[in-house]
Enzyme design. Structure first.
Site, PDB file in Angstrom:
ATOM      1  N   ASP A 197      39.659  28.905  37.652  1.00  0.00           N
ATOM      2  CA  ASP A 197      39.395  29.296  38.935  1.00  0.00           C
ATOM      3  C   ASP A 197      40.506  28.898  40.134  1.00  0.00           C
ATOM      4  O   ASP A 197      41.030  27.796  40.196  1.00  0.00           O
ATOM      5  CB  ASP A 197      38.174  28.000  39.359  1.00  0.00           C
ATOM      6  CG  ASP A 197      37.495  28.571  40.435  1.00  0.00           C
ATOM      7  OD1 ASP A 197      37.545  28.913  41.671  1.00  0.00           O
ATOM      8  OD2 ASP A 197      36.209  28.199  40.605  1.00  0.00           O
ATOM      9  N   HIS A 257      40.318  28.922  43.670  1.00  0.00           N
ATOM     10  CA  HIS A 257      39.643  29.009  45.049  1.00  0.00           C
ATOM     11  C   HIS A 257      40.386  27.746  45.778  1.00  0.00           C
ATOM     12  O   HIS A 257      40.012  26.746  45.989  1.00  0.00           O
ATOM     13  CB  HIS A 257      38.249  28.703  45.092  1.00  0.00           C
ATOM     14  CG  HIS A 257      37.568  29.837  44.723  1.00  0.00           C
ATOM     15  ND1 HIS A 257      37.325  30.193  43.195  1.00  0.00           N
ATOM     16  CD2 HIS A 257      36.964  31.159  45.296  1.00  0.00           C
ATOM     17  CE1 HIS A 257      36.548  31.362  43.265  1.00  0.00           C
ATOM     18  NE2 HIS A 257      36.578  31.831  44.289  1.00  0.00           N
TER      19      HIS A 257
END
Length: 137
Positions: free
Chosen positions: A12, A14
């Protein structure tokens, strides 16, 4: 002052959400050790041990946290981290998911607090209450 290790699990990336978590924790008086994005579970555990953290707060927004976090209960036992509060939040499933299924699943992995699609400030409020109650007991 509580020490918190935080970051985004697995593949991930983000970054913005991770930075918002960091800023929000610091604004509430936490000492933050931010591992950034693309962090493996073992790296989180090593950082908790090295920093003597009180809390591990893992985030995931791409929904793939489950595959990265299944071993938490084993690592938690191996490193004898029973006093550390383990928290995960964000979008914890790929596609639609029922919170009544997600929360128990992640708790079975070893998380104390699970926030699936919960507002950041609501989650941090809950964490602070949890930590205060833990101090009293």
């Amino acid at each position: 002052m509580y020490k918190v290790v935080t970051g985004v699990v697995g593949n991930d990336i983000h970054v913005v959400a991770n930075r918002l978590i960091d800023i929000s924790l610091q604004a509430r008086g936490f000492r933050v050790f931010n591992l950034g994005v693309n962090t493996y579970l073992k790296e989180f555990i090593d950082a908790v041990v090295e920093s003597d953290a009180d809390v591990l707060l893992i985030s995931s927004l791409n929904g793939e946290a489950e595959g990265w976090c299944r071993e938490l209960q084993f690592l938690r036992a191996e490193y004898e981290l029973k006093d550390v509060v383990f928290v995960i939040g964000g979008n914890l499933s790929v596609g639609e998911a029922n919170v009544d299924e997600i929360v128990p699943k992640y708790k079975s992995y070893g998380f104390d607090l699970v926030f699936h699609q919960v507002d950041l400030n609501t989650g941090l409020d809950t964490l602070e209450v949890y930590l205060k109650e833990k101090e009293i007991s």
